[in-house]
Design a protein around this motif. Structure first.
Motif, PDB file in Angstrom:
ATOM      1  N   GLU A 260     -47.225  16.771  35.093  1.00  0.00           N
ATOM      2  CA  GLU A 260     -47.627  17.651  33.844  1.00  0.00           C
ATOM      3  C   GLU A 260     -46.513  17.902  33.028  1.00  0.00           C
ATOM      4  N   LEU A 261     -45.326  17.532  33.266  1.00  0.00           N
ATOM      5  CA  LEU A 261     -44.050  17.736  32.299  1.00  0.00           C
ATOM      6  C   LEU A 261     -44.162  17.326  30.908  1.00  0.00           C
ATOM      7  N   LYS A 262     -43.970  17.836  29.834  1.00  0.00           N
ATOM      8  CA  LYS A 262     -44.110  17.471  28.532  1.00  0.00           C
ATOM      9  C   LYS A 262     -42.516  17.213  28.225  1.00  0.00           C
ATOM     10  N   GLU A 263     -42.416  16.401  27.322  1.00  0.00           N
ATOM     11  CA  GLU A 263     -40.764  15.849  26.938  1.00  0.00           C
ATOM     12  C   GLU A 263     -40.158  17.412  26.373  1.00  0.00           C
TER      13      GLU A 263
ATOM     14  N   GLU B 154     -39.267  19.616  28.845  1.00  0.00           N
ATOM     15  CA  GLU B 154     -39.511  20.728  29.623  1.00  0.00           C
ATOM     16  C   GLU B 154     -38.859  20.378  30.993  1.00  0.00           C
ATOM     17  N   ARG B 155     -38.648  21.553  31.760  1.00  0.00           N
ATOM     18  CA  ARG B 155     -38.183  21.162  32.877  1.00  0.00           C
ATOM     19  C   ARG B 155     -38.603  22.333  34.112  1.00  0.00           C
TER      20      ARG B 155
END
Length: 143
Positions: A84-87, A89-90
């Motif tokens: 579910e990570l967007k560009e 994000e960590r």
């Protein structure tokens, strides 16, 4: 003025803190990273048989496997969480479990697996497990 306290080198006061994380990976409940989510169940009984309600939130219906062998009931599921990570994000903290969970338990009587039923709704698996009717004893004649 400073407080003076007496130290007892033979005290067991700090021992629980010493072993706090030693057995943590063996636990199967809690929902912390690296720990299984666990399957919590409620079992009720009536004249006809048993009803089992198992909490399995976030599990797809197709990922659940129920097996009945006599009076042994096994529930297994594969829990998957998509990326579910967007560009940019960590992950700061991850507590949702991904992997396999299972639970097996025995009931007081054999289950009629031909008449057993299962329903999965709103994260709760409901099993209706009728008792197997005991067959009449057959007397063998001795020749």
């Amino acid at each position: 003025m400073s407080n003076i306290s007496r130290h007892d080198p033979f005290s067991l006061e700090g021992v629980p803190d010493l072993f706090q994380g030693l057995f943590r990976p063996l636990r199967t409940t809690g929902g912390v990273e690296g720990q299984a989510a666990g399957i919590r169940i409620d079992v009720t009984e009536d004249e006809a048989g048993y009803t089992v309600k198992a909490e399995m939130p976030g599990v797809e219906k197709d990922a659940i496997d129920v097996k009945i062998d006599g009076n042994l009931v096994s529930i297994a599921a594969k829990v998957e969480r998509g990326a579910e990570l967007k560009e940019g994000e960590r992950v700061v903290r991850r507590e949702r479990y991904t992997g396999s969970v299972s639970r097996a338990f025995t009931l007081g009587a054999e289950i009629d697996d031909e008449k057993a039923g299962a329903q999965y709704k709103d994260g709760v698996l409901t099993l209706v497990l009728p008792r197997k009717i005991a067959s009449a004893r057959k007397r063998l004649e001795i020749n």
